[in-house]
Enzyme design. Structure first.
Site, PDB file in Angstrom:
ATOM      1  N   ALA A  67       0.669  -1.181   0.059  1.00 13.10           N
ATOM      2  CA  ALA A  67      -0.141   0.039   0.094  1.00 13.10           C
ATOM      3  C   ALA A  67       1.019   1.258  -0.006  1.00 13.10           C
ATOM      4  O   ALA A  67       2.162   1.042   0.454  1.00 13.10           O
ATOM      5  CB  ALA A  67      -0.870  -0.178   1.097  1.00 13.10           C
ATOM      6  N   GLY A 111       0.509  -5.024   0.974  1.00 12.90           N
ATOM      7  CA  GLY A 111      -0.749  -4.864   0.087  1.00 12.90           C
ATOM      8  C   GLY A 111      -0.363  -5.712  -1.421  1.00 12.90           C
ATOM      9  O   GLY A 111      -1.094  -6.072  -1.976  1.00 12.90           O
ATOM     10  N   GLU A 114      -0.615  -9.330  -0.572  1.00  8.44           N
ATOM     11  CA  GLU A 114      -2.031  -9.388  -0.315  1.00  8.44           C
ATOM     12  C   GLU A 114      -2.620  -9.778  -1.881  1.00  8.44           C
ATOM     13  O   GLU A 114      -3.657 -10.486  -1.965  1.00  8.44           O
ATOM     14  CB  GLU A 114      -2.835  -8.623   0.574  1.00  8.44           C
ATOM     15  CG  GLU A 114      -2.083  -8.933   1.842  1.00  8.44           C
ATOM     16  CD  GLU A 114      -2.472  -7.542   2.749  1.00  8.44           C
ATOM     17  OE1 GLU A 114      -2.173  -6.303   2.632  1.00  8.44           O
ATOM     18  OE2 GLU A 114      -3.293  -8.031   3.812  1.00  8.44           O
ATOM     19  N   GLU A 134       4.356  -5.375   7.166  1.00  8.35           N
ATOM     20  CA  GLU A 134       3.745  -4.281   7.923  1.00  8.35           C
ATOM     21  C   GLU A 134       4.025  -3.905   9.507  1.00  8.35           C
ATOM     22  O   GLU A 134       3.877  -2.752   9.927  1.00  8.35           O
ATOM     23  CB  GLU A 134       2.060  -4.490   8.048  1.00  8.35           C
ATOM     24  CG  GLU A 134       1.452  -4.233   6.808  1.00  8.35           C
ATOM     25  CD  GLU A 134       1.358  -5.575   5.598  1.00  8.35           C
ATOM     26  OE1 GLU A 134       2.482  -6.584   6.130  1.00  8.35           O
ATOM     27  OE2 GLU A 134       0.749  -5.715   4.883  1.00  8.35           O
TER      28      GLU A 134
HETATM   29  N1  CO8 Z   1       4.350   3.284  -0.325  1.00  8.15           N
HETATM   30  C1  CO8 Z   1       5.036   4.411  -1.118  1.00  8.15           C
HETATM   31  N2  CO8 Z   1       6.108   4.370  -1.938  1.00  8.15           N
HETATM   32  C2  CO8 Z   1       6.713   3.354  -1.886  1.00  8.15           C
HETATM   33  C3  CO8 Z   1       6.609   1.965  -1.435  1.00  8.15           C
HETATM   34  C4  CO8 Z   1       5.361   1.963  -0.748  1.00  8.15           C
HETATM   35  N3  CO8 Z   1       4.747   1.008  -0.300  1.00  8.15           N
HETATM   36  N4  CO8 Z   1       7.495   1.074  -1.711  1.00  8.15           N
HETATM   37  C5  CO8 Z   1       8.630   2.021  -2.490  1.00  8.15           C
HETATM   38  N5  CO8 Z   1       8.152   3.412  -2.631  1.00  8.15           N
HETATM   39  C6  CO8 Z   1       9.058   4.197  -3.006  1.00  8.15           C
HETATM   40  C7  CO8 Z   1      10.078   4.711  -2.171  1.00  8.15           C
HETATM   41  O1  CO8 Z   1       9.746   5.671  -1.177  1.00  8.15           O
HETATM   42  C8  CO8 Z   1      10.935   5.168  -3.247  1.00  8.15           C
HETATM   43  O2  CO8 Z   1      10.361   6.536  -3.729  1.00  8.15           O
HETATM   44  P1  CO8 Z   1      11.418   7.972  -3.737  1.00  8.15           P
HETATM   45  O3  CO8 Z   1      12.415   7.698  -5.167  1.00  8.15           O
HETATM   46  O4  CO8 Z   1      10.472   9.057  -4.035  1.00  8.15           O
HETATM   47  O5  CO8 Z   1      12.196   7.992  -2.506  1.00  8.15           O
HETATM   48  C9  CO8 Z   1      10.835   4.366  -4.543  1.00  8.15           C
HETATM   49  O6  CO8 Z   1       9.285   3.664  -4.326  1.00  8.15           O
HETATM   50  C10 CO8 Z   1      11.925   3.561  -4.751  1.00  8.15           C
HETATM   51  O7  CO8 Z   1      11.971   2.746  -3.544  1.00  8.15           O
HETATM   52  P2  CO8 Z   1      13.076   2.550  -2.880  1.00  8.15           P
HETATM   53  O8  CO8 Z   1      14.307   3.795  -2.961  1.00  8.15           O
HETATM   54  O9  CO8 Z   1      13.030   2.290  -1.261  1.00  8.15           O
HETATM   55  O10 CO8 Z   1      13.806   1.232  -3.417  1.00  8.15           O
HETATM   56  P3  CO8 Z   1      15.003   0.235  -2.740  1.00  8.15           P
HETATM   57  O11 CO8 Z   1      15.449  -0.775  -3.978  1.00  8.15           O
HETATM   58  O12 CO8 Z   1      15.716   0.631  -2.050  1.00  8.15           O
HETATM   59  O13 CO8 Z   1      13.980  -0.515  -1.736  1.00  8.15           O
HETATM   60  C11 CO8 Z   1      12.174  -1.761  -1.012  1.00  8.15           C
HETATM   61  C12 CO8 Z   1      12.885  -1.553  -2.175  1.00  8.15           C
HETATM   62  C13 CO8 Z   1      12.764  -2.740  -0.011  1.00  8.15           C
HETATM   63  C14 CO8 Z   1      10.729  -2.490  -1.483  1.00  8.15           C
HETATM   64  C15 CO8 Z   1      11.640  -0.561  -0.326  1.00  8.15           C
HETATM   65  O14 CO8 Z   1      11.129   0.372  -1.212  1.00  8.15           O
HETATM   66  C16 CO8 Z   1      10.505  -0.643   0.809  1.00  8.15           C
HETATM   67  O15 CO8 Z   1      10.664  -1.427   1.728  1.00  8.15           O
HETATM   68  N6  CO8 Z   1       9.221  -0.429   0.584  1.00  8.15           N
HETATM   69  C17 CO8 Z   1       8.200  -0.580   1.456  1.00  8.15           C
HETATM   70  C18 CO8 Z   1       7.643  -1.983   1.622  1.00  8.15           C
HETATM   71  C19 CO8 Z   1       6.658  -2.040   2.521  1.00  8.15           C
HETATM   72  O16 CO8 Z   1       6.769  -1.604   3.838  1.00  8.15           O
HETATM   73  N7  CO8 Z   1       5.299  -2.414   2.145  1.00  8.15           N
HETATM   74  C20 CO8 Z   1       4.319  -2.596   2.873  1.00  8.15           C
HETATM   75  C21 CO8 Z   1       3.315  -1.316   3.106  1.00  8.15           C
HETATM   76  S1  CO8 Z   1       2.217  -1.456   4.474  1.00  8.15           S
HETATM   77  C22 CO8 Z   1       1.024  -2.122   3.422  1.00  8.15           C
HETATM   78  O17 CO8 Z   1       0.881  -2.676   2.188  1.00  8.15           O
HETATM   79  C23 CO8 Z   1      -0.420  -2.338   4.260  1.00  8.15           C
HETATM   80  C24 CO8 Z   1      -1.338  -3.291   3.689  1.00  8.15           C
HETATM   81  C25 CO8 Z   1      -2.575  -2.824   3.683  1.00  8.15           C
HETATM   82  C26 CO8 Z   1      -3.584  -3.274   2.666  1.00  8.15           C
HETATM   83  C27 CO8 Z   1      -3.107  -3.026   1.235  1.00  8.15           C
HETATM   84  C28 CO8 Z   1      -4.358  -3.356   0.297  1.00  8.15           C
HETATM   85  C29 CO8 Z   1      -3.894  -3.943  -1.001  1.00  8.15           C
END
Ligand code: CO8
Length: 261
Positions: A67, A111, A114, A134
């Site tokens: 998400a 998400g 999921e 999460e």
């Molecule tokens: N939300 C918003 N932006 C994101 C997300 C995200 N989940 N994941 C990545 N991005 C963005 C980063 O902020 C970054 O943007 P910017 O260049 O503007 O800084 C860009 O994508 C590239 O990401 P990274 O620079 O972080 O890339 P890396 O290769 O260094 O890392 C990762 C990749 C490991 C995937 C890292 O981006 C990460 O940890 N992302 C978050 C993963 C996460 O925690 N996901 C769970 C989110 S909570 C959730 O999903 C709740 C579920 C609720 C239900 C959803 C219903 C479908």
């Protein structure tokens, strides 16, 4: 498909509709605008008589990294509760008539994991990265992750994944029964997923719909109720044209069956 900003809609094979999540700058993070487009496209494909199987894909680097955390961070309890946040997201995809295949390469986190688990069939690359991270954000899975993952791989593994937030590979996903099949790279994955979608799209539509429906019921019903449900739907297919077409073709040794769909 031109009116969409976060997804691409294509027809990679006869009878197959493909939706590709396309928000590359955010690793396909599932924002509200993205989900609105996804639901709209899913509904259109489901209603389109020329489509008989639906493929859902991301990029090589990310199916979806979850998400949209930046969108979610200011959310309050009262807003989440009053809008039933997330409920809408899963309603469309889990209520489609047509079979869905998720093709996962790269990240399928939160998400994203999921969403992939909501599909009828999950294919992935061996090095895909699944996870429910999460817990690291101070929340828990909110779109069925704790339920679907646990049903797919069992309680202990699911607990470990959800409580530690650590990722698991596509190879693990297949070994544990979450994924139906793995592929060595993105190209092979997309080819394999398109081929399977094409095979399904070639079968009689009513039988496909019925097969999907009864398998899904197995997740909801007791064994005896499920077996009875299956038998009733099986009986109903003897009211379809394609049951006669298929069985006559077998009896007459016809190779190239012309389904009425
Ligand atoms: N939300 C918003 N932006 C994101 C997300 C995200 N989940 N994941 C990545 N991005 C963005 C980063 O902020 C970054 O943007 P910017 O260049 O503007 O800084 C860009 O994508 C590239 O990401 P990274 O620079 O972080 O890339 P890396 O290769 O260094 O890392 C990762 C990749 C490991 C995937 C890292 O981006 C990460 O940890 N992302 C978050 C993963 C996460 O925690 N996901 C769970 C989110 S909570 C959730 O999903 C709740 C579920 C609720 C239900 C959803 C219903 C479908």
């Amino acid at each position: 498909s031109q009116q969409y900003e976060n997804i691409i809609v294509e027809r990679p094979a006869d009878g197959v509709g493909q939706i590709t999540l396309h928000r590359p700058k955010a690793l396909n993070a599932l924002s509200t605008p993205l989900f609105k487009e996804l639901n709209d496209a899913l509904q259109n494909l489901d209603q389109d008589p020329s489509v008989r199987a639906i493929l859902l894909a991301g990029s090589e680097r990310a199916f979806a990294a979850g998400a949209d955390i930046k969108e979610m961070k200011g959310l309050t309890f009262s807003k989440a509760y009053s809008t039933n946040f997330i409920q809408l997201w899963s309603t469309t995809i889990t209520n489609l008539n047509k079979p869905t295949i998720a093709a996962v390469s790269g990240y399928a986190l939160g998400g994203g994991c999921e969403l992939a688990m909501m599909a009828d069939i999950l294919y992935c690359t061996t090095d895909a990265k699944f996870g429910q991270p999460e817990i690291k954000l101070g929340v828990i899975p909110g779109a069925g992750g704790s339920q679907r993952l646990t049903r797919a791989i069992g309680k202990s593994k699911s607990m470990e994944i959800i409580l530690t937030g650590k990722t698991f590979s596509g190879e693990d996903a297949e070994k544990w029964g979450l994924a139906a099949r793995t592929f060595s790279n993105f190209e092979e994955l997309m080819k394999g997923a398109t081929d399977t979608a094409g095979v399904i799209a070639g079968y009689p539509m009513l039988a496909v719909k019925a097969a999907k429906e009864v398998v899904n019921q197995s997740q909801e019903l007791s064994l005896s109720e499920g077996v009875k449900y299956e038998r009733r739907v099986f009986h109903a297919l003897f009211g379809s044209k394609d049951q006669k077409v298929g069985m006559d073709a077998f009896a007459n040794k016809v190779k190239d069956v012309k389904w009425t769909h």
